[in-house]
Each structure stands twice: as structure tokens, then as C-alpha cells.
Design an enzyme around this catalytic site. Structure first.
Site, PDB file in Angstrom:
ATOM      1  N   GLU A   1      29.819 -41.637 -50.090  1.00 21.55           N
ATOM      2  CA  GLU A   1      31.354 -42.333 -49.717  1.00 21.55           C
ATOM      3  C   GLU A   1      32.569 -41.434 -50.032  1.00 21.55           C
ATOM      4  O   GLU A   1      33.602 -41.552 -50.472  1.00 21.55           O
ATOM      5  CB  GLU A   1      31.626 -43.666 -50.381  1.00 21.55           C
ATOM      6  CG  GLU A   1      30.491 -44.632 -50.445  1.00 21.55           C
ATOM      7  CD  GLU A   1      30.803 -46.034 -51.142  1.00 21.55           C
ATOM      8  OE1 GLU A   1      30.427 -46.857 -50.525  1.00 21.55           O
ATOM      9  OE2 GLU A   1      31.442 -45.939 -52.085  1.00 21.55           O
TER      10      GLU A   1
ATOM     11  N   GLU B   1      24.657 -49.526 -46.970  1.00 22.92           N
ATOM     12  CA  GLU B   1      24.724 -50.566 -47.956  1.00 22.92           C
ATOM     13  C   GLU B   1      25.431 -51.809 -47.324  1.00 22.92           C
ATOM     14  O   GLU B   1      26.496 -51.727 -46.554  1.00 22.92           O
ATOM     15  CB  GLU B   1      25.853 -49.899 -48.809  1.00 22.92           C
ATOM     16  CG  GLU B   1      25.348 -48.850 -49.945  1.00 22.92           C
ATOM     17  CD  GLU B   1      26.244 -48.658 -50.824  1.00 22.92           C
ATOM     18  OE1 GLU B   1      27.426 -49.483 -51.013  1.00 22.92           O
ATOM     19  OE2 GLU B   1      26.411 -47.689 -51.633  1.00 22.92           O
TER      20      GLU B   1
END
Length: 829
Positions: free
Chosen positions: A185, A254
């Protein structure tokens, strides 16, 4: 679920390698714009995240079996740097940190593995998975082009890769690992790092590629990922995501099945309908790999929860709950979806794609291959149902749903039509003994005179230190200094106060041996000012501050620089009329002591020699700060999960037989606003505050006690109570299914399961258009001619039971045309 029919030449050897590891046949893993390729064949991959440190070793086989039964192809996990390298170049892979054993357990069930090395993980994990010693290396800057950091990151990443290679766990060696991740991320925060950040991303990619693992690498949430990396999406919805490289598959690393919980926060829930809608939309729009975060969340044992202010439970409203049981209807509704997607895998990965737009967020996607076709009919309206016509046939698509028609004729699945049962979990008394009356407590105070009265520490400095200086050795750090005052001091007055600037964690303040007050923040509080009036005396005054962290910062740009403890300034304030005088103590000589005496002496250890002596059995104190409590209990009977009820306590740490269950804080109540007694409407975009419960109640009252932590008979429970509470209310219970509600639309079946218990009675049954929700069902406007309750009685006495929702079983109904008939049964366990 692995389909080896497409690669028959390796079935025999691969099945041997999965179970006996007696042969090693490489599996070629590659990718293109349409999917991940396993030995040249495109696959859709349904994966689920299970973080090995958040469960115990004995739970792994059952968790992975249930994941496979739920229709998953792969298990994904992070690798936790601070857990495996707690001290520089000292590694730990024991117990539930045995990563190799975890991957081999995945392998033994015939599933693939996805290894997210990171090594930054976020994950609501302490310090984002970075070891705090890393922060304290001279000249280091984390997550940027910094030689000190990159050297350490390369060392750990290489260590993990070499560990996997030695055990032949990469698919290129015949193992189960088909994908690996570097960084995590970074695209969410890279702007703050500028050109150095982009240089770091490029370095990560080159470093990863140089390790030659033989399977693809990916970077999630990194739109500028180098072309050698697959960039992927994280979020509640990723159907509109497009990779930055047309040759990369569309991957969702995710898919948030719920959300984490913070101290003071409510219980977040995400409906099965919305989660299934997100998955179906993703595959409707060309998705190829999808991972549930989390599929099993588990428990933040010890001091692993980060944030700060993340709770000990990490249930995450996942398909497998904190204790490893299917969370119904989510588990079953997704299993049905997975089965449908697998049935059309070849068409999805090789078929030609066409789209028909009907307007108003309604469209059909057709995958056609070799004269066959499969269809997705999607309706993204949050309130309006839609009726479409396709090839002369009308189809009704409920709002916020996707229908899947494997043959483009017959709907076999709709995300809004849940056919899975709903289970209601209950807490049951410990039948091994009469609790809590049977619990006999002993206690002892935390010895604080050396710090509170005398100000004795382990080291000193003429400055106020960030608590990270102690390398995360403890939640607790004492800050101590002496202040000399006389009546002629310019600050002396009858109106003086102590002012402390804190970081949002906890501070307990003492002046001249007396407790004067405490303060703490919350999940979204990064700092506060503590100020209390104090009575100082002429001469020497002892100021002692106990700082207690609640997990270190784990996310955000330069999160590693967010201070912990007491950053200061720390001041004495004197007031004389309208004049305010400030004496800054920040440059005084400060003494520091790490931790608590009880922790140093391991009072939580069940070894009698370590913890013997000075335990009192009389005059049990209630609501006394900084106090240790100890008792014994008998293990609850049976095999159902065990929880300890800590309501009545304040905040502290808890151990069973020397095993840390984590931090407890039942006195921290959840916000009172935001909950609703109405069923959650699955329609419309989900956010973490949309469907919440537990308003005004203890954020976390119940704490998981794995049965592997307990002996068969007598066990020891130890509490360190920081705030003050009442241990006599503590008791143990088991968690089981109290009732199960089955729901099936016409021509579908329902399976009622009490998950290890037996069905004791049928509370309600109706075939027609029953109304209401589980626990409050009522008959609707139409009903079958045969008595549904009488038919469902056949389930009583069984652990599970299958019923078919059809007129052939329940008889004709009085329902008018257009009514979707369904069977509803509520059974008690």
C-alpha cells in the site's frame, strides 16, 4: 478448490508432494492480462487471508480445511518482521510463528499460498510489522531510498525467501506459493516521499526480482508499480480497478470482509449480500484473483495489536470467526458463489467478453467460448429493482445485486438471495465448576516505591525521550524527575498545576508519592494535554509519570516518526492573580525505568518458583490501581471455544498458564450513537460505520482462551490491573451455536447445522413468503398446504439436517404469481 483435470501429468506427483514432500515437480506460474497461469492454463484464484500469529498452531489444520471447504483455492498471509526478528539478527520461528509449518499445512490441504513478505504489513499490527530497533538505527529513514533501511529490508526479505527456498515451498520448486508481495500500500502515501519514494519503489522491484523465486511478484495499491510487478487493488470494492500494465491480470488483494475494531469503537459488520455483490461485480468486470481480508481474523495475542487503540479481538466479521467457526450466513453464501465461479472458470478466463448496457446502472456481461456462454446481470442501483430482457426472456434483478447464469438462461445464483443458514452464537456456563463463586483469588501490589517515591530508574537523560527508545520492550515506561522549589521561587504560589503533553496513549501521574490522576485518548486522538492541580512543598519534589502505550502507530505517511509516550513539554504552572508562570521541566535530568517489577519477575508464569511469595489471599482489594491478581480454574468441558468474561475490570494484561491473551480494557465503552435495531440494509456502498452494533457497551468484554493454552484440569489465570477493577466478576464460558435459521429460495436446499451440538427443537418453519428475520420470523401472506414444522421435526436430534425448499416436499402454496417462495426454518441447538 484445486482443479488438476487440466494438468493430468502432474496429478500423482503433486499429490505426493502435498502430503509427503517426497518428490518435487516444478509448477510454472505466470500471468497475462486475463489471469494467473498455472502450468500455462489461466485460472481464477479465490484466496483468503489467515495470519498465522493471530491463531494457534493447533487451529491451523481446521482453519485451512474449512477454507478449502468454503471454496478457496489459496491462503494468503503476511510475514511479520517484528515477530520474526525481535532483536537484530536474532530470529524466532517457534510456536505460532512457525511460518514454514503454516505454509506446509496449507500445502497438505492441496491449496496454494500467497506470501505477502512486505515486510511492512500494516495489518493493525504493532508498528506496522516493523521492529522498533529498526527505528533506532543511526541514520535510518524508513520506507524511502535510505541505505540503512534498504540494507535491513533486503536482509530480512532475503532471509524469508531463502527460508522458503530451502524448504522448496515456491511453486517453481513444487511448493504451494504461487505469488509473493514486496512493499504494501505504498501508493497510498508515496507523495510525501517525493522522488526518493519512487526511487525506493523501483529499488524494491529490482531487489525482489533479483531473488529469483520463480513466481510473480506484486505490489498492492501502487499505481506506479514497475512493469515487472503486478499492481493490485485493496478496498471494499475493486470492480472498477484497472492495472497499470495491460499485460497484468486484474487482482484484488484485500477485499475487506468487515473492519477492525478499536477501543471505544462499535462492532462493525458487513452483510453477506454486499460482500458477495462486490465479489460477483469484480469477476463480472474481468477480475481474475480475489483475496478476502480477512477470511479468518483471529486474536491479537500478547502486545501485537497496533494502531494504536486496536482491540485484542481481530474477528473482522470474517467468514471464519475469531474462534475458527463458520460465521453464517457469510461463509455459506460465499461458498455458493465460489462454486458457481469455479464452474465457469474456463469461460471467464478464455471467453470473449461483451456488454449490454440497459441504463440506470444495469448491465449484462457475457463471456462466450466455443459456442457456450455465461452471463452476469448486474444492478448497481441501491434502491430500485430492475427487470431486463435478454434473448427474449425477462429477468428480475434485485437492487444492489448480481445474478449469475452459467448457461445465460438459468439463474443459479443471485448475491441478494441468501440460501445459507444464519447461526446465532451464545455464551454457555462453564460446567466444570460453579463460577465465578468457585474462583479463589490471591493478589499482590505492583511494587512502585522505587519509582513513585524515590525516582529510581535504569538510565537517565537530560531530555524527554520518545518511548520507542526502549525498542518496544514493554507497554510501560516510567518518566521521573526531581524539582527543587522554595518559597522565594518565582513560580511559587498556592495555585500550581502539573501540565503534561501526551501522545494519545495513557499517562498516570504521581507527585511526591501520591497519585494525582490519569488521562488517555482514543483511536483518533493523537495527542492531549493532561493538567492537574498539585500541592508542592519547599525543597525537593518527586514527579513520576507512568506512560502506557496501547500499540504503536501502524499506518500513514512516515508513521514510524509518530511519537509514543510523553513527548513534552512537561511543565509546572504557577498562577498569581492574572499572571501565569511556566517552569519547563523538559531539559531537566529525567530518570527512566522500563516496564514493571511484576513483568520483570514474570508473575504471570505458572512456574511456582518464579511467582511464589508475597501473594495475599485475604482482604482482596477492589478498584485498586497497579495490582496483580491470580486464581485457578478448571478447563470448561467439551471442545467448544472458551472465552473469559472480564467485565468489571478496568484495563490491563491477562495470561492463562503463562500464555498472554493480550490487553484487556472492558471499562472502555463503545460510543452510544450509530446503532440501529433495524436489520442492516445491504444495499448501497458499504463503509465501516454503516452496520454497527454494541453501542454503549464494553468495547470488548470476552477474550479468547485457546484450548491449547489450557491443561485438562486445573489452570492458572493471572491479571495485571492497571486502572482498578473487580476480579470477582471474572468467569469462563464456552461459545456455541444457540440457534440456527435456515433460508432457502424455491428449488434450493438449506443445511441446518448446530456446529457440533444437536438440534433440540424447531421453533419456526414456513414455506411461502415468511416475513421477519432470524429470531422474529412470522408467517407471510401465503403458506404451503403441508405443515412445515411437522416436516422439519425430522431434524431434531441431529447435528445437521438438509431440507429442500420445494412443493414436492411441503406441498402446493397459496402464493400468487410473482412472489418468490422460500423456506424458512428456525431451530434451537
Amino acid at each position: 478448490m484445486m482443479n488438476f483435470s487440466k494438468i493430468p501429468l502432474i496429478v500423482l506427483c503433486f499429490s505426493v508432494v502435498l502430503t509427503l514432500n517426497s518428490c518435487s515437480l516444478a509448477i510454472q506460474v505466470s500471468h497475462d492480462g486475463r489471469g494467473i497461469k498455472i502450468n500455462g492454463e489461466r485460472r481464477i484464484i479465490l484466496s483468503g487471508a489467515i495470519h498465522y500469529p493471530r491463531s494457534t498452531v493447533d487451529m491451523w489444520p481446521d482453519l485451512i480445511k474449512k477454507s478449502k471447504a468454503g471454496g478457496l483455492d489459496a491462503i494468503e498471509t503476511y510475514v511479520f518482521w517484528n515477530a520474526h526478528e525481535p532483536r537484530r539478527r536474532h530470529y524466532d520461528f517457534t510456536g505460532n510463528l512457525d511460518l514454514i509449518r503454516f505454509i506446509k499445512t496449507v500445502q497438505s490441504e492441496g491449496l496454494y499460498a500467497v506470501l505477502r513478505i512486505g515486510p511492512y504489513v500494516c495489518a493493525e499490527w504493532n508498528y506496522g510489522g516493523f521492529p522498533v530497533w529498526l527505528h533506532n538505527l543511526p541514520g535510518v529513514e524508513l520506507r524511502t531510498a535510505n541505505d540503512v533501511f534498504m540494507n535491513e529490508m533486503r536482509n530480512f526479505t532475503t532471509f524469508i525467501v531463502d527460508l522458503m527456498k530451502r524448504e522448496k515451498l515456491f511453486a517453481s520448486q513444487g511448493g504451494p506459493i504461487i505469488l509473493a508481495q514486496i512493499e504494501n500500500e505504498y501508493g497510498n502515501i508515496n507523495e510525501i516521499y517525493g522522488d526518493a519514494g519512487q526511487a525506493y519503489v523501483n529499488w524494491c522491484a529490482n531487489m525482489a526480482e533479483s531473488l529469483d523465486i520463480g513466481v510473480p511478484w506484486f505490489m498492492c495499491q501502487e499505481k506506479d508499480a514497475p512493469q515487472s510487478m503486478i499492481n493490485t487493488c485493496n478496498g471494499f470494492y475493486c470492480d472498477q480497478f484497472t492495472p497499470n500494465n495491460p499485460n497484468s491480470p486484474k487482482m484484488w488483494t484485500e477485499n475487506w470482509t468487515g473492519w477492525f475494531k478499536s477501543w471505544g469503537g462499535k462492532d462493525p459488520r458487513r452483510t453477506a449480500e454486499d460482500l458477495a455483490f462486490a465479489v460477483a461485480r469484480f469477476f463480472q468486470n474481468g477480475g481474475t484473483f480475489q483475496n478476502y481480508y480477512m477470511y479468518h481474523g483471529g486474536t491479537n495475542f500478547g502486545r501485537t495489536a497496533g494502531g494504536p487503540y486496536i482491540t485484542t479481538t481481530y474477528d473482522y466479521d470474517a467468514p471464519l470467526d475469531e474462534y475458527g467457526h463458520p460465521s453464517q450466513p457469510k461463509y455459506g453464501h460465499l461458498k455458493e458463489l465460489h462454486d458457481v465461479l469455479h464452474s465457469i472458470e474456463k469461460t471467464l478466463t478464455y471467453g470473449n467478453i461483451s456488454t449490454i448496457h440497459y441504463g440506470h446502472k444495469v448491465y449484462a456481461t457475457i463471456y462466450a467460448l466455443n459456442g457456450t456462454s455465461s452471463c452476469f446481470f448486474g444492478n448497481a442501483n441501491s434502491t430500485s429493482d430492475a427487470t431486463i430482457r435478454y434473448k427474449g426472456v425477462e429477468y428480475k434483478i434485485p437492487a444492489w445485486s448480481v445474478s449469475i447464469l452459467p448457461d445465460c438462461k438459468n439463474e443459479v445464483y443471485n448475491t441478494a438471495k441468501v440460501n445459507a443458514p444464519t447461526t446465532v452464537k451464545v455464551k454457555m456456563s462453564n460446567e466444570a465448576e460453579n463460577e465465578p463463586i468457585a474462583l479463589k483469588w490471591s493478589w499482590r501490589p505492583e511494587e512502585v516505591d522505587d519509582t513513585v517515591v524515590h525516582g529510581k530508574g535504569n538510565f537517565s537523560a537530560r531530555q524527554i525521550l520518545d518511548q520507542k527508545v526502549i525498542n518496544d520492550a514493554s507497554d510501560y515506561l516510567w518518566y521521573m524527575t526531581r524539582v527543587h522549589l522554595d518559597r522565594n521561587d518565582y513560580i511559587w504560589s498556592r495555585n500550581m498545576s502539573l501540565r503534561v503533553n501526551g501522545t494519545g496513549h495513557i499517562v498516570h501521574a504521581f507527585v511526591n508519592g501520591h497519585y494525582i490522576g490519569s488521562q488517555w485518548g482514543g483511536y483518533d486522538v493523537s495527542n492531549y494535554v493532561f493538567e492537574k492541580n498539585v500541592k508542592l512543598k519547599p525543597g525537593k519534589n518527586q514527579i513520576t509519570l507512568l506512560s502506557a502505550t496501547i500499540g504503536l502507530q501502524n499506518y500513514g505517511p512516515k508513521f514510524d516518526l509518530v511519537q509514543a509516550g510523553l513527548p513534552g513539554p512537561i511543565e509546572i504552572i504557577g498562577r498569581k492573580g492574572d499572571e501565569t508562570i511556566i517552569k519547563d521541566l523538559s531539559k531537566h535530568k529525567w530518570s527512566y525505568k522500563v516496564g514493571l517489577n511484576g513483568l520483570d519477575n514474570e508473575l504471570f508464569d505458572e512456574d511456582e518458583e518464579k511467582s511464589a511469595g508475597q501473594w495475599e489471599s485475604e482482604n482482596l482489594p477492589i478498584n485498586r490501581k497497579l495490582t496483580w491478581y491470580k486464581t485457578t480454574f478448571k478447563a470448561p468441558l467439551g471442545e467448544e471455544p472458551v472465552v473469559v468474561d472480564l467485565q468489571g475490570l478496568g484495563k490491563g494484561l491477562v495470561w492463562v498458564n503463562g500464555n498472554s491473551l493480550g490487553r484487556y480494557w472492558p471499562s472502555y465503552l463503545a460510543d452510544e450513537d450509530g446503532c440501529s435495531s433495524e436489520p442492516c440494509d445491504y444495499r448501497g456502498h458499504y463503509e465501516s460505520d454503516k452496520c454497527v452494533s454494541n453501542c454503549g457497551q464494553p468495547t470488548q468484554r470476552w477474550y479468547h482462551v485457546p484450548r491449547s493454552f489450557m491443561n485438562e484440569d486445573v489452570n492458572e489465570l493471572v491479571l495485571f490491573e492497571e486502572f482498578g477493577g473487580n476480579p470477582t466478576m471474572v468467569n469462563f464460558k464456552t461459545v456455541g451455536v444457540g440457534s440456527v435459521c435456515g433460508n432457502a429460495y424455491e428449488n434450493k436446499t438449506i443445511e441446518l447445522s448446530c456446529q457440533g451440538r444437536t438440534i433440540s427443537a424447531i421453533k419456526f418453519a414456513s414455506f411461502g413468503d415468511p416475513q421477519g428475520t432470524c429470531g422474529s420470523f412470522q408467517k407471510g401472506t401465503c403458506e404451503s398446504e403441508n405443515d412445515p414444522i411437522s416436516i422439519a421435526q425430522a431434524c431434531v436430534g441431529k447435528e445437521s439436517c438438509v431440507l429442500s425448499a420445494s412443493e414436492s416436499v411441503f406441498g402446493a402454496t397459496s402464493c400468487e404469481d410473482g412472489i418468490s417462495k422460500r423456506l424458512v426454518v428456525e431451530a434451537l441447538c
